[in-house]
Design a protein around this motif. Structure first.
Motif: not given
Length: 221
Positions: A148, A151, A155, A160, A210
């Motif tokens: 996370t 990222a 999310m 997830e 993603i």
């Protein structure tokens, strides 16, 4: 059977209840790591530790409870040993690799303890299964936290979910790779760490949807 902990003094040392319990758990990990569960008698543990049967049963009502406590304690030690804080500028790959290497070092330093924990995995006993699930959840949550962060933002629930499925599969894969190295120590440690780290990132980057930042982090090798 020889005392797994080496020669012990005949005089019983004075320890606090918590220290005594921890001592018994460490000894239990040694014994269960060297002999099958069914061959171990809880009376033997008491004898090796230099405590009475009554005191042993005060801490653990039966062998199943004792073994469960050993597996739980080993899982806790392993979780702490693999807690590697991210260093500034360290890539996601290097973070994963550091965690796997810490896992392998723990196995090298505590081979019997590691086996005691491994014996608990995959058993049908619901109590042991619960211990194993808890340990896996904690590892998965820690890895999900790193993903996370890579990222750059929380999310969506579906994404997830898919990532967690990959992580849980990877934890099982990594566990087996490390177990194989205990069975055959000639397997190179760096090879295991590299194989496991790349395996997770290769799987994550294939999860649909993603974020670009996460895809970039997974490809940064």
């Amino acid at each position: 059977m020889a005392d797994p902990g080496g020669a012990r003094t005949s005089a019983r040392r004075r320890l606090s209840p918590e220290d005594r319990r921890n001592e018994l758990l460490v000894l239990g990990a040694e014994v269960f790591g060297q002999r099958p569960y069914d061959e171990v008698r809880i009376d033997e543990i008491a004898e090796f530790a230099g405590v009475s049967r009554a005191l042993m049963y005060h801490y653990f009502p039966d062998k199943r409870a004792f073994f469960t406590a050993v597996v739980r304690a080993e899982g806790e030690r392993l979780f702490e040993a693999t807690s590697t804080p991210p260093e500034p500028g360290l890539s996601l790959l290097d973070q994963l690799r550091a965690g796997v290497l810490a896992y392998l070092r723990y196995d090298e330093e505590h081979p019997h303890g590691a086996w005691a924990a491994y014996m608990g995995l995959g058993r049908s006993d619901p109590v042991l299964r619960g211990v194993d699930d808890l340990d896996t959840d904690r590892q998965a949550n820690r890895i999900m936290g790193r993903i996370t962060e890579a990222a750059g933002a929380p999310m969506e629930a579906t994404l997830e979910r898919d990532l967690r499925a990959v992580i849980y599969g990877w934890v099982a894969f990594t566990f087996e790779m490390c177990r194989q190295r205990i069975l055959d120590p000639t397997i190179e440690r760096d090879y295991v760490a590299d194989a496991c780290s790349h395996a997770l990132l290769d799987a994550v980057v294939r999860v649909p949807g993603i974020p670009d930042a996460l895809a970039t982090a997974c490809r940064a090798r």
